[in-house]
Design a protein around this motif. Structure first.
Motif, PDB file in Angstrom:
ATOM      1  N   VAL A  87      -4.110   5.663   2.046  1.00  0.00           N
ATOM      2  CA  VAL A  87      -5.135   5.697   3.099  1.00  0.00           C
ATOM      3  C   VAL A  87      -5.107   7.071   3.769  1.00  0.00           C
ATOM      4  O   VAL A  87      -4.157   7.830   3.604  1.00  0.00           O
ATOM      5  CB  VAL A  87      -4.881   4.574   4.145  1.00  0.00           C
ATOM      6  N   LYS A 108       0.480   5.750   5.661  1.00  0.00           N
ATOM      7  CA  LYS A 108       0.892   4.389   6.029  1.00  0.00           C
ATOM      8  C   LYS A 108       2.403   4.280   5.908  1.00  0.00           C
ATOM      9  O   LYS A 108       2.972   4.771   4.928  1.00  0.00           O
ATOM     10  CB  LYS A 108       0.204   3.391   5.097  1.00  0.00           C
ATOM     11  N   ASP A 140     -17.200  -2.384   4.890  1.00  0.00           N
ATOM     12  CA  ASP A 140     -16.318  -3.429   5.420  1.00  0.00           C
ATOM     13  C   ASP A 140     -16.131  -3.232   6.933  1.00  0.00           C
ATOM     14  O   ASP A 140     -16.252  -4.165   7.726  1.00  0.00           O
ATOM     15  CB  ASP A 140     -14.984  -3.348   4.658  1.00  0.00           C
ATOM     16  N   LYS A 141     -15.872  -1.956   7.335  1.00  0.00           N
ATOM     17  CA  LYS A 141     -15.568  -1.674   8.742  1.00  0.00           C
ATOM     18  C   LYS A 141     -16.806  -1.808   9.632  1.00  0.00           C
ATOM     19  O   LYS A 141     -16.717  -2.297  10.748  1.00  0.00           O
ATOM     20  CB  LYS A 141     -15.029  -0.249   8.874  1.00  0.00           C
ATOM     21  N   MET A 196       0.859  -1.191   0.000  1.00  0.00           N
ATOM     22  CA  MET A 196       0.000   0.000   0.000  1.00  0.00           C
ATOM     23  C   MET A 196       0.889   1.232   0.000  1.00  0.00           C
ATOM     24  O   MET A 196       1.778   1.361   0.861  1.00  0.00           O
ATOM     25  CB  MET A 196      -0.861   0.034   1.255  1.00  0.00           C
ATOM     26  N   ALA A 245      -6.957   3.232  -1.311  1.00  0.00           N
ATOM     27  CA  ALA A 245      -7.679   2.094  -0.725  1.00  0.00           C
ATOM     28  C   ALA A 245      -9.048   2.531  -0.238  1.00  0.00           C
ATOM     29  O   ALA A 245      -9.175   3.507   0.510  1.00  0.00           O
ATOM     30  CB  ALA A 245      -6.870   1.524   0.436  1.00  0.00           C
ATOM     31  N   ASP A 246     -10.066   1.818  -0.684  1.00  0.00           N
ATOM     32  CA  ASP A 246     -11.422   2.038  -0.167  1.00  0.00           C
ATOM     33  C   ASP A 246     -12.152   0.701  -0.098  1.00  0.00           C
ATOM     34  O   ASP A 246     -13.245   0.532  -0.631  1.00  0.00           O
ATOM     35  CB  ASP A 246     -12.180   3.026  -1.063  1.00  0.00           C
ATOM     36  N   GLY A 247     -11.502  -0.278   0.519  1.00  0.00           N
ATOM     37  CA  GLY A 247     -12.087  -1.619   0.633  1.00  0.00           C
ATOM     38  C   GLY A 247     -11.852  -2.445  -0.615  1.00  0.00           C
ATOM     39  O   GLY A 247     -11.738  -1.915  -1.719  1.00  0.00           O
ATOM     40  N   GLY A 248     -11.731  -3.747  -0.418  1.00  0.00           N
ATOM     41  CA  GLY A 248     -11.600  -4.677  -1.551  1.00  0.00           C
ATOM     42  C   GLY A 248     -10.285  -4.579  -2.287  1.00  0.00           C
ATOM     43  O   GLY A 248     -10.204  -4.902  -3.472  1.00  0.00           O
ATOM     44  N   THR A 249      -9.212  -4.194  -1.584  1.00  0.00           N
ATOM     45  CA  THR A 249      -7.940  -4.037  -2.307  1.00  0.00           C
ATOM     46  C   THR A 249      -7.333  -5.378  -2.700  1.00  0.00           C
ATOM     47  O   THR A 249      -6.669  -5.478  -3.721  1.00  0.00           O
ATOM     48  CB  THR A 249      -6.906  -3.231  -1.490  1.00  0.00           C
ATOM     49  N   ARG A 250      -7.543  -6.452  -1.868  1.00  0.00           N
ATOM     50  CA  ARG A 250      -6.944  -7.753  -2.243  1.00  0.00           C
ATOM     51  C   ARG A 250      -7.600  -8.260  -3.524  1.00  0.00           C
ATOM     52  O   ARG A 250      -6.939  -8.823  -4.390  1.00  0.00           O
ATOM     53  CB  ARG A 250      -7.035  -8.754  -1.095  1.00  0.00           C
ATOM     54  N   ASP A 268     -14.940   0.564   1.927  1.00  0.00           N
ATOM     55  CA  ASP A 268     -14.272   0.545   3.233  1.00  0.00           C
ATOM     56  C   ASP A 268     -15.246   0.685   4.410  1.00  0.00           C
ATOM     57  O   ASP A 268     -15.216  -0.098   5.352  1.00  0.00           O
ATOM     58  CB  ASP A 268     -13.218   1.670   3.265  1.00  0.00           C
TER      59      ASP A 268
HETATM   60  N1  UDP Z   1      -7.149   0.023   5.464  1.00  0.00           N
HETATM   61  C1  UDP Z   1      -6.610   1.163   5.996  1.00  0.00           C
HETATM   62  N2  UDP Z   1      -5.328   1.116   6.487  1.00  0.00           N
HETATM   63  C2  UDP Z   1      -4.572  -0.016   6.473  1.00  0.00           C
HETATM   64  C3  UDP Z   1      -5.143  -1.178   5.931  1.00  0.00           C
HETATM   65  C4  UDP Z   1      -6.429  -1.132   5.439  1.00  0.00           C
HETATM   66  O1  UDP Z   1      -7.253   2.207   6.017  1.00  0.00           O
HETATM   67  O2  UDP Z   1      -3.412  -0.016   6.918  1.00  0.00           O
HETATM   68  C5  UDP Z   1      -8.513   0.082   4.902  1.00  0.00           C
HETATM   69  C6  UDP Z   1      -8.456   0.139   3.374  1.00  0.00           C
HETATM   70  O3  UDP Z   1      -9.460   1.016   2.873  1.00  0.00           O
HETATM   71  C7  UDP Z   1      -8.771  -1.287   2.999  1.00  0.00           C
HETATM   72  C8  UDP Z   1      -9.806  -1.626   4.055  1.00  0.00           C
HETATM   73  O4  UDP Z   1      -9.268  -1.055   5.250  1.00  0.00           O
HETATM   74  O5  UDP Z   1      -9.238  -1.407   1.673  1.00  0.00           O
HETATM   75  C9  UDP Z   1     -10.118  -3.076   4.246  1.00  0.00           C
HETATM   76  O6  UDP Z   1      -8.941  -3.772   4.519  1.00  0.00           O
HETATM   77  P1  UDP Z   1      -8.894  -5.355   4.528  1.00  0.00           P
HETATM   78  O7  UDP Z   1      -7.731  -5.754   5.384  1.00  0.00           O
HETATM   79  O8  UDP Z   1     -10.236  -5.923   4.836  1.00  0.00           O
HETATM   80  O9  UDP Z   1      -8.502  -5.731   3.018  1.00  0.00           O
HETATM   81  P2  UDP Z   1      -9.231  -5.397   1.628  1.00  0.00           P
HETATM   82  O10 UDP Z   1     -10.728  -5.352   1.873  1.00  0.00           O
HETATM   83  O11 UDP Z   1      -8.704  -4.069   1.183  1.00  0.00           O
HETATM   84  O12 UDP Z   1      -8.840  -6.520   0.747  1.00  0.00           O
END
Ligand code: UDP
Length: 258
Positions: free
Chosen positions: A84, A88, A178-179, A79, A130-135, A175
């Protein structure tokens, strides 16, 4: 005292960004976006923006890391410090190391690694925003970058999450969903072969809800797969036009259809 969760979906089933439960975020995909990598791709899924670059198959350094019977696939998910709201650290976190492994395992089944012994294929993924779903966006972008590098594949890998917010099953969580939602189920698959290569779950779901989330995520992957194929097609149409222009040829019949 239990804190009240913010409403993430209204009585009419509209989410905070106006989407219905089974809708993907707006998707934008480009292939061959970097001149210096062997293959590359850029994926925007709503406000999540990811860049993937591939090198290889190439000689492994140091050589003892090579395998006698197949290529090693090496993935780095990273990242950017500005991806974010709170800067980071650029150093790899435990989460990034874990996601690098998860992404590698989601891509490996699509590759013929045994065809390239003693070599390495390197995949670098940069999350720009990053706004959720990055993987999932990373897997979608990385599989396109591998295809762009000309590496033979069984199928593209498309990825998408489904989950549960305020008791409703939804596709492609951002995001805040997700949160503050109840569950998130990222899924990657080779849609042409119907094979799932990644399935994770964060949160609580009943077995029936999990099954429904999987079906929802599969539908999302199929839509992403169509967009991936269109992005690859556009890339080849572009190359053909460039070749035709360079050689002073008439454009091919069919208006450049690949
Ligand atoms: N995120 C963040 N800081 C971090 C890691 C994650 O703000 O150090 C946020 C980011 O928007 C990310 C989301 O939390 O997309 C969800 O993270 P998750 O670990 O569930 O993975 P993702 O959904 O991105 O695959």
């Amino acid at each position: 005292m239990e804190l009240k969760k913010p409403p993430l979906i209204d009585d009419e089933g509209r989410r905070l960004d106006g989407r219905g439960p089974a809708e993907l975020r707006p998707l934008h995909i480009e292939v061959d976006v970097l001149a210096n990598a062997d293959g590359s791709a850029y994926v925007e899924q709503g406000n999540t923006k990811v860049l993937a670059a591939v090198y290889g198959p190439k000689e492994v350094h140091p050589r003892h890391l090579g395998l006698p019977d197949r290529a090693v696939l090496r993935c780095r998910y990273h990242m950017a410090p500005f991806s974010v709201k709170q800067r980071k650290s650029p150093a790899p976190s435990r989460r990034e190391i874990e996601l690098s492994k998860v992404i590698r395992e989601a891509l490996e089944p699509a590759l013929f690694l045994q065809h390239y012994p003693r070599t390495a294929i390197d995949v670098f993924i940069e999350v720009l925003q990053a706004d959720g779903g990055t993987r999932c966006a990373s897997i979608t972008a990385a599989s396109l970058a591998l295809a762009d590098a000309g590496i033979p594949m069984r199928d593209l890998v498309a990825a998408c999450a489904a989950g549960k917010i305020n008791g409703v099953l939804v596709l492609d969580l951002c995001d805040i969903e997700d949160k503050h939602g109840e569950a998130d189920v990222p899924l990657a698959m080779m849609p042409g072969l119907g094979r799932i290569t990644l399935l994770q779950m964060d949160g609580m779901l009943t077995p029936t809800e999990l099954k429904e989330c999987i079906m929802l995520a599969i539908e999302g992957c199929k839509q992403i797969y169509a967009a991936q194929k269109e992005a690859l097609r556009e890339r080849f149409v572009r190359i053909r036009k460039e070749v035709e222009e360079a050689e002073g040829l008439e454009p091919a019949e069919g208006g450049g259809e690949a």
